[in-house]
Design an enzyme around this catalytic site. Structure first.
Site, short mmCIF file in Angstrom:
data_model
loop_
_atom_site.label_atom_id
_atom_site.label_comp_id
_atom_site.label_asym_id
_atom_site.label_seq_id
_atom_site.Cartn_x
_atom_site.Cartn_y
_atom_site.Cartn_z
N HIS A 366 -35.94 -7.08 15.08
CA HIS A 366 -35.04 -6.03 15.57
C HIS A 366 -35.79 -4.72 15.75
O HIS A 366 -35.70 -4.08 16.80
CB HIS A 366 -33.89 -5.87 14.56
CG HIS A 366 -32.89 -4.81 14.91
ND1 HIS A 366 -31.58 -5.10 15.21
CD2 HIS A 366 -33.00 -3.46 15.00
CE1 HIS A 366 -30.93 -3.98 15.47
NE2 HIS A 366 -31.78 -2.96 15.35
N GLU A 367 -36.55 -4.32 14.70
CA GLU A 367 -37.26 -3.04 14.75
C GLU A 367 -38.24 -2.96 15.92
O GLU A 367 -38.25 -2.01 16.69
CB GLU A 367 -38.02 -2.80 13.45
CG GLU A 367 -37.17 -2.79 12.19
CD GLU A 367 -36.08 -1.74 12.23
OE1 GLU A 367 -36.14 -0.83 13.06
OE2 GLU A 367 -35.15 -1.85 11.42
N HIS A 370 -36.85 -2.50 19.36
CA HIS A 370 -36.53 -1.12 19.75
C HIS A 370 -37.73 -0.51 20.47
O HIS A 370 -37.57 0.27 21.43
CB HIS A 370 -36.18 -0.27 18.52
CG HIS A 370 -34.72 -0.34 18.14
ND1 HIS A 370 -33.71 0.05 18.98
CD2 HIS A 370 -34.13 -0.76 17.01
CE1 HIS A 370 -32.54 -0.12 18.38
NE2 HIS A 370 -32.77 -0.62 17.18
N GLU A 390 -28.90 -1.28 20.90
CA GLU A 390 -28.78 -1.97 19.62
C GLU A 390 -28.66 -3.48 19.81
O GLU A 390 -29.27 -4.27 19.08
CB GLU A 390 -27.56 -1.45 18.86
CG GLU A 390 -27.85 -0.28 17.95
CD GLU A 390 -28.86 -0.62 16.88
OE1 GLU A 390 -28.70 -1.64 16.18
OE2 GLU A 390 -29.82 0.14 16.72
N HIS A 454 -23.84 0.87 16.76
CA HIS A 454 -23.97 -0.40 16.04
C HIS A 454 -22.70 -1.23 16.14
O HIS A 454 -22.72 -2.44 15.89
CB HIS A 454 -24.32 -0.15 14.57
CG HIS A 454 -25.55 0.66 14.39
ND1 HIS A 454 -25.53 2.04 14.29
CD2 HIS A 454 -26.85 0.30 14.31
CE1 HIS A 454 -26.77 2.50 14.16
NE2 HIS A 454 -27.59 1.45 14.16
#
Length: 552
Positions: A366-367, A370, A390, A454
Site C-alpha cells: 500500500h505504502e 502511493h 487510497e 479512506h
C-alpha cells in the site's frame, strides 16, 4: 494507519499522495484458492501493455519528448504562454507512446494542468487526457494579496489541524486549475508534525486575488539472508555483506535499504545490520532495537518491487530502477505508517504499546503504491480523486499480497488484517463490501466526495473486487466473501490478473490529478479497450462492475 479509538480526526490509514511536492484483487471461481501471481500475466505481453524500458531508453524518450514539447503544445491547442514539461513516458508493446506532461503558464506551474498525450507508433497524436478541460488564461499575474498573508493563513489552517509549526516553509506563485476557472494563486507548504506525530507537509492553495483558500492537501502519504518476520514467517532476504557485517541493503532492487529510527521521528536512523545474516526473531517485541519489524519491512519492499516488475514491467516506484528506503520503529506508540515522496521513503510505527508494528505485507505494498501514484497520475488527495488514490494503494497492496503467495499471509481482499489496528482482530477495510468497516461507501453517491478519502475509496475497492471475483458468496483462500451490487445485478469477474492490468494501465495512461469516479470509469474502459478490445468480455465486465457500484 490510525485506529478509530486513537483519533477522531483520522479514522483509517493516514496516508496522502504527493502532487506538487512529495508527501496504507480473481478467478471467477466460487470456491477455492485464487492466489494467481502477477507473473502469469507477464508471460504473454498484451499489445497495449507497457514495455520494459531500460534507463537509457526511457531517458531518450523523455529527452525526445521534451525537445518536441513546443510543437506538441501547438498541436494540442495550448496557448502561447503555456509550456509542457515531460514527467514520464510509457511505451506499449504495439508501439503506442503515452507521454505525461506537467504544464506552466507564463513560467508559473499550473497545478491541475497535467495531461497525457497518446501517440501512435507512426507518431500520430491519437488523443489527449487532461486534468482540466478549462483553457488556461489569467487576466493578471499581479497578486492582490501578499505572499506573507497567504503563508499566515496556511499556518493558521495547519495549526487548526494539529501542527505546532509557527511559520510556513515558503509560498510560491502558481496557476490553480484543479477546480473551476484557472486563477493566479499561492501554494504554501507548512511543515512540522501532525497531531498524531506524523510528519506534516500541508499544501494550501490560496487565491492571490481574494485570499480565499481554494484547496488543501497533505503531502505525507498514509509502503540473501533470512528474515524471521512477525507476519510472513521465515523468508529469504537479499542482503549485503561488508566485512564481517551483514546489512539490509538490497542491491538487486535499486539498493533499497532498511533503517531503524529507534523511536526518533526525524532523520534516516541507523542502517539495520548484524554479525549474522539472520534478521528478526519472528515474535513481537517492544524493544526499539528489535530487528523483526525491519525484516517485515525489507520483505515487503522486495515483494512489492517484484510484483511491479513481474506484473507490469515497472522497475521501481519511479520506473527508473532506483529503490526507495524504509524506516522502522518510528516514534513511540505510533499507530500509523506513511509514504513521503520528498524523502522517497516508507516509514512504519510500532502500533499501540509498541507491540504491533505496521509492517505487514499489504501495508508495505500500500505504502509504496502511493509512491507509484505520486509519480504517475498524481491523484489529488482530496474528494473523489483522493478516494481513488487510497483505493489504488489498497488494490495494489492486495495485488502484492496475492503475488507473494506466502503461506503465513495468504492473499485476501482484506486490508490490514494482520496488524490488529482496531484492537479486536478485525481488518481495517473490506473490499467485497466496504461498508462492513462502519464508514466506507459500497457505491457512489453525490456525497461520496465529502467523505474522508479512506472511506470514499470504498467505491473503487468494491469495483475492483467485483471486476476480479464477481458478485455473490464465495470462499477464497479460506476467507468467505459475499459482495452485493447497488443495482441488483449479477457481475461475473474476469480474474484478478486482468483487473490489475486494467487498473494499472488506467492509472499510468488515462488518470490525471483531478480524475473523479466518472472519469475513472472512462479511464478504465479506455484501458480495457486498449488491452482487450472494445467488444471484449473484459470491457463489458468493467462497465458492469462500475454500474454495480452506481458509477454510470
Amino acid at each position: 494507519m490510525t485506529p478509530r479509538y486513537a483519533r477522531h480526526q483520522r479514522t483509517t490509514l493516514a496516508i496522502a499522495t504527493a502532487v506538487a511536492a512529495g508527501a496504507l484483487l480473481t478467478t471467477g471461481l466460487s470456491t477455492g484458492a485464487s492466489a494467481q501471481t502477477g507473473s502469469a500475466a507477464a508471460k504473454a505481453p498484451l499489445a497495449a501493455a507497457p514495455t520494459a524500458l531500460s534507463a537509457s531508453a526511457r531517458g531518450s524518450l523523455v529527452k525526445e519528448a521534451q525537445a518536441n514539447a513546443s510543437e506538441t503544445a501547438r498541436q494540442i491547442g495550448l496557448g502561447t504562454k503555456e509550456k509542457l514539461v515531460v514527467k514520464d513516458v510509457v511505451r506499449d508493446v504495439d508501439g503506442t507512446v503515452h507521454t505525461r506532461y506537467e504544464r506552466t503558464y507564463a513560467g508559473l506551474p499550473v497545478l491541475g494542468g497535467d495531461l497525457v498525450v497518446h501517440t501512435s507508433k507512426a507518431g500520430r497524436t491519437e488523443g489527449v487526457t487532461r486534468a482540466t478541460k478549462s483553457a488556461i488564461k489569467v487576466a493578471s499575474l499581479k497578486p492582490q494579496i501578499t505572499a506573507a498573508k497567504a503563508e499566515k493563513q496556511a499556518v493558521t489552517t495547519a495549526r487548526s489541524l494539529g501542527s505546532a509549526k509557527s511559520a510556513a516553509d515558503g509560498a510560491r506563485k502558481v496557476i490553480w486549475a484543479g477546480s473551476g476557472k484557472p486563477v493566479l494563486a499561492y501554494e504554501t507548504i507548512v511543515g512540522g508534525l501532525q497531531d498524531d506525530g506524523t510528519p506534516n507537509q500541508l499544501h494550501v492553495i490560496t487565491d492571490a486575488a481574494t485570499g480565499k483558500e481554494l484547496f488543501r492537501y497533505q503531502g505525507i502519504e498514509n509502503a540473501t539472508g533470512t528474515g524471521k518476520t512477525l507476519y510472513s514467517g521465515t523468508v529469504s532476504l537479499t542482503t549485503t555483506q561488508s566485512g564481517s557485517t551483514y546489512n539490509l541493503t538490497d542491491a538487486s532492487r535499486g539498493s533499497h535499504k532498511t533503517y531503524n529510527l529507534a523511536r526518533k521521528t526525524s532523520g534516516k536512523g541507523t542502517l539495520v545490520s548484524g554479525s549474522t545474516n539472520v534478521f528478526g526473531t519472528g515474535t513481537a517485541s517492544t524493544s526499539s532495537s528489535d530487528q523483526t519489524a525491519a525484516a517485515d519491512a525489507a520483505y515487503g519492499a522486495q515483494e512489492t518491487w517484484d510484483f511491479y516488475k513481474n506484473t507490469f514491467g515497472r522497475s521501481g516506484i519511479k520506473n527508473d530502477g532506483v529503490g526507495a528506503y524504509s524506516r522502522v520503529h518510528y516514534g513511540s506508540g505510533y499507530v500509523n505508517a506513511f509514504w513521503d515522496d520528498s524523502c522517497f521513503c516508507m516509514t512504519y510505527g510500532d502500533g499501540s504499546g509498541n507491540a504491533d508494528p505496521l509492517t505487514s505485507l499489504d501495508v508495505a505494498g500500500h505504502e509504496m503504491s502511493h509512491g507509484v501514484t505520486a509519480n504517475t497520475a498524481g491523484l489529488n488527495y482530496s474528494g473523489e480523486s483522493g478516494g481513488l488514490n487510497e483505493a489504488t494503494s489498497d488494490i495494489m497492496g492486495t495485488g502484492v499480497e496475492f503475488y507473494a503467495n506466502n503461506p503465513s499471509d495468504p492473499g485476501d481482499y482484506l486490508i490490514g488484517e494482520k496488524i490488529n489496528i482496531n484492537g479486536d482482530g478485525t481488518p481495517l477495510r473490506y473490499m467485497d463490501k466496504p461498508s462492513k468497516d462502519g464508514g466506507s461507501a459500497d457505491s457512489w453517491s453525490s456525497s461520496v466526495g465529502n467523505l474522508d478519502v479512506h472511506y470514499s475509496s470504498g467505491v473503487a475497492n468494491h469495483f475492483f473486487y467485483l471486476l476480479s471475483e464477481g458478485s455473490g458468496a464465495k470462499t477464497i483462500n479460506g476467507v468467505s466473501y459475499n459482495s452485493p451490487t447497488s443495482n441488483g445485478s449479477t457481475v461475473t469477474g474476469i480474474g484478478r490478473d486482468k483487473a490489475l492490468q486494467i487498473w494499472y494501465k488506467a492509472l499510468t495512461t488515462y488518470f490525471t490529478s483531478t480524475t473523479n469516479y466518472k472519469s475513472a470509469r472512462a479511464g478504465t474502459l479506455s484501458a480495457a479497450s486498449a488491452l482487450y478490445g472494445s467488444s471484449s468480455t473484459e470491457y463489458k465486465a468493467v462497465a458492469a462492475a462500475w454500474s454495480a457500484v452506481n458509477v454510470n
